[in-house]
Motif scaffolding. Structure first.
Motif, PDB file in Angstrom:
ATOM      1  N   ASP A 224      14.906  40.731  82.997  1.00 53.16           N
ATOM      2  CA  ASP A 224      15.032  39.338  83.414  1.00 53.16           C
ATOM      3  C   ASP A 224      16.296  39.150  84.258  1.00 53.16           C
ATOM      4  O   ASP A 224      16.266  38.530  85.330  1.00 53.16           O
ATOM      5  N   THR A 225      17.407  39.710  83.780  1.00 53.73           N
ATOM      6  CA  THR A 225      18.678  39.609  84.495  1.00 53.73           C
ATOM      7  C   THR A 225      18.581  40.291  85.854  1.00 53.73           C
ATOM      8  O   THR A 225      19.017  39.754  86.878  1.00 53.73           O
TER       9      THR A 225
ATOM     10  N   ALA B 286      27.695  40.785  76.470  1.00 57.01           N
ATOM     11  CA  ALA B 286      27.436  41.310  75.125  1.00 57.01           C
ATOM     12  C   ALA B 286      26.609  42.598  75.188  1.00 57.01           C
ATOM     13  O   ALA B 286      26.751  43.468  74.331  1.00 57.01           O
ATOM     14  N   LEU B 287      25.746  42.687  76.203  1.00 54.92           N
ATOM     15  CA  LEU B 287      24.912  43.887  76.346  1.00 54.92           C
ATOM     16  C   LEU B 287      25.623  44.978  77.149  1.00 54.92           C
ATOM     17  O   LEU B 287      25.130  46.092  77.256  1.00 54.92           O
TER      18      LEU B 287
ATOM     19  N   ALA C  93      15.694  43.790  74.177  1.00 53.00           N
ATOM     20  CA  ALA C  93      16.884  44.097  74.986  1.00 53.00           C
ATOM     21  C   ALA C  93      16.449  44.525  76.384  1.00 53.00           C
ATOM     22  O   ALA C  93      17.095  44.191  77.381  1.00 53.00           O
TER      23      ALA C  93
ATOM     24  N   GLN D  96      23.576  48.811  68.129  1.00 52.97           N
ATOM     25  CA  GLN D  96      23.171  47.456  67.733  1.00 52.97           C
ATOM     26  C   GLN D  96      21.912  46.971  68.459  1.00 52.97           C
ATOM     27  O   GLN D  96      21.362  45.941  68.102  1.00 52.97           O
ATOM     28  N   LEU D  97      21.468  47.723  69.466  1.00 53.49           N
ATOM     29  CA  LEU D  97      20.270  47.312  70.212  1.00 53.49           C
ATOM     30  C   LEU D  97      19.000  47.983  69.695  1.00 53.49           C
ATOM     31  O   LEU D  97      17.902  47.747  70.204  1.00 53.49           O
TER      32      LEU D  97
ATOM     33  N   SER E  18      13.708  43.423  77.833  1.00 54.78           N
ATOM     34  CA  SER E  18      13.307  42.182  78.541  1.00 54.78           C
ATOM     35  C   SER E  18      14.518  41.478  79.120  1.00 54.78           C
ATOM     36  O   SER E  18      14.450  40.959  80.239  1.00 54.78           O
ATOM     37  N   THR E  19      15.591  41.402  78.359  1.00 53.35           N
ATOM     38  CA  THR E  19      16.790  40.715  78.858  1.00 53.35           C
ATOM     39  C   THR E  19      17.336  41.426  80.091  1.00 53.35           C
ATOM     40  O   THR E  19      17.715  40.787  81.076  1.00 53.35           O
TER      41      THR E  19
ATOM     42  N   HIS F 241      21.336  29.316  92.492  1.00 51.00           N
ATOM     43  CA  HIS F 241      20.926  29.945  91.235  1.00 51.00           C
ATOM     44  C   HIS F 241      19.416  29.899  91.057  1.00 51.00           C
ATOM     45  O   HIS F 241      18.783  28.913  91.412  1.00 51.00           O
TER      46      HIS F 241
ATOM     47  N   ARG G  61      30.274  36.785  83.924  1.00 46.33           N
ATOM     48  CA  ARG G  61      30.405  35.399  83.477  1.00 46.33           C
ATOM     49  C   ARG G  61      29.270  35.035  82.526  1.00 46.33           C
ATOM     50  O   ARG G  61      29.328  34.013  81.863  1.00 46.33           O
ATOM     51  N   LEU G  62      28.201  35.831  82.500  1.00 47.52           N
ATOM     52  CA  LEU G  62      27.084  35.548  81.608  1.00 47.52           C
ATOM     53  C   LEU G  62      27.370  36.183  80.245  1.00 47.52           C
ATOM     54  O   LEU G  62      27.374  37.404  80.125  1.00 47.52           O
ATOM     55  N   PRO G  63      27.616  35.346  79.233  1.00 50.98           N
ATOM     56  CA  PRO G  63      28.005  35.912  77.942  1.00 50.98           C
ATOM     57  C   PRO G  63      27.022  36.968  77.397  1.00 50.98           C
ATOM     58  O   PRO G  63      27.449  37.992  76.875  1.00 50.98           O
ATOM     59  N   GLN G  64      25.702  36.726  77.554  1.00 52.08           N
ATOM     60  CA  GLN G  64      24.737  37.681  77.018  1.00 52.08           C
ATOM     61  C   GLN G  64      24.785  39.002  77.791  1.00 52.08           C
ATOM     62  O   GLN G  64      24.667  40.071  77.204  1.00 52.08           O
TER      63      GLN G  64
END
Lengths: 169, 154
Positions: free
Chosen positions: B68-69, B26-27, B62, B48-49, B64-65, B84, B20-23
């Motif tokens: 973080d996730t 995308a990854l 990338a 692309q990364l 870090s994301t 959350h 559900r998390l668009p980012q």
């Protein structure tokens, strides 16, 4: 010393914009996030152009924290690289044609990056500036922050340390 | 205690949540495992990364994301945390360049929780799991506590 006539404005702008475009536009991940750079003289402002895929929490909705962190890291690296390239761009020592063909200068490497999340990122564009607080031969320290509606209300700030590419040219 | 069956349900639920998390989508992030204050998330390699076209190495951003996730997922997988979470701070040490062409897996552990703050440590690994690519420590918000926890934030 003889006085040199200043260069025509188009020549100056074209040279600087070409160098900046090649530097930032040559990095796939920068394009993946949709980051572009505005330039005033040597000052750069990163722009995170909003896109749905940058959202982390769709319920709020808010930009993904990782994305805003990455935005600061990208802005730090490009700014650091831009500062160290500036003299070469201005003196003409840097070959713009080969830069445009994707022969990028070696980029600084991140040693560490510490991110402070201040506010949720709203689903709209964000802006960032990085300040190189110290730049030595091998190590550089950078402070960066990003904001959206108000410059005085940053969304995220960070400090990072970078290893400068060896000057072996 | 979670049985294999409930762990399976948790995993499916978590993967549904992350999609559900668009980012995250995308990854191409995939949850490998989650539960008991831990999470493991995989990020496949994608051209692309890449952060440095000369070397083909994935950009730190990338990573870090991903960290973080994964940190957030570990907090939400903690038995005391309900609802959350949001990242307060994250510090990442980049130990070495990830091997070009290889995906990266993050493993995060929420090792301490107070009434207000969850503390996380995480590593990022490529296929050579003996030599981490990056390490991170982070703090996250605790919106609601399920049970008792030590008083006050550290």
């Amino acid at each position: 010393m003889s006085h040199r006539k200043p260069e025509p404005v188009q020549v100056v702008k074209q040279r600087r914009d070409t160098a900046l475009r090649a530097l930032a536009g040559g990095v796939p991940y920068v394009n993946f996030l949709g980051i572009t750079f505005d330039r005033r003289g040597d000052e750069l402002t990163g722009v995170l152009n909003f896109d749905e895929k940058l959202i982390g929490n769709p319920d709020l909705p808010a930009l993904h924290g990782g994305v805003t962190a990455a935005f600061l890291e990208v802005t730090s690296i490009i700014t650091l690289s831009w500062m160290s390239l500036w003299d070469e761009v201005e003196s003409g020592r840097l070959d713009l044609a080969s830069l445009e063909q994707g022969r990028l200068p070696r980029l600084p490497k991140t040693i560490d990056f510490a991110i402070d999340y201040l506010r949720p990122g709203l689903p709209r564009d964000a802006y960032a500036r990085a300040r190189v607080t110290r730049s030595g031969r091998r190590y550089a320290s950078v402070h960066a922050e990003a904001w959206q509606d108000n410059r005085d209300k940053p969304v995220v700030q960070a400090v990072g340390h970078f290893l400068m590419p060896w000057d072996d040219r | 205690m979670s049985t294999d069956a409930t762990a399976g349900v948790d995993l499916a639920l978590s993967n549904e949540l992350i999609l559900r998390l668009p980012q995250a989508r995308a990854l191409g992030l995939e949850i490998v495992s989650t539960g008991d204050g831990r999470a493991e998330i995989h990020m496949p390699f994608a051209a692309q990364l890449v952060g440095d076209p000369e070397t083909g190495v994935i950009h730190g951003g990338a990573v870090s994301t991903l960290m973080d996730t994964c940190g957030g997922a570990a907090v939400m997988a903690h038995p005391l945390v309900a609802g959350h979470t949001a990242t307060i701070s994250l510090r990442i040490d980049y130990l070495r360049a990830a091997t070009p062409g290889q995906g990266i897996t993050a493993r995060a552990e929420c090792h301490h929780v107070t009434r207000s703050v969850a503390f996380v440590r995480a590593v990022a690994l490529d296929e050579d799991a003996a030599r981490p690519v990056a390490m991170a420590t982070g703090t996250f918000t605790v919106p609601q506590l399920r049970g008792e926890a030590p008083e006050g934030a550290a």
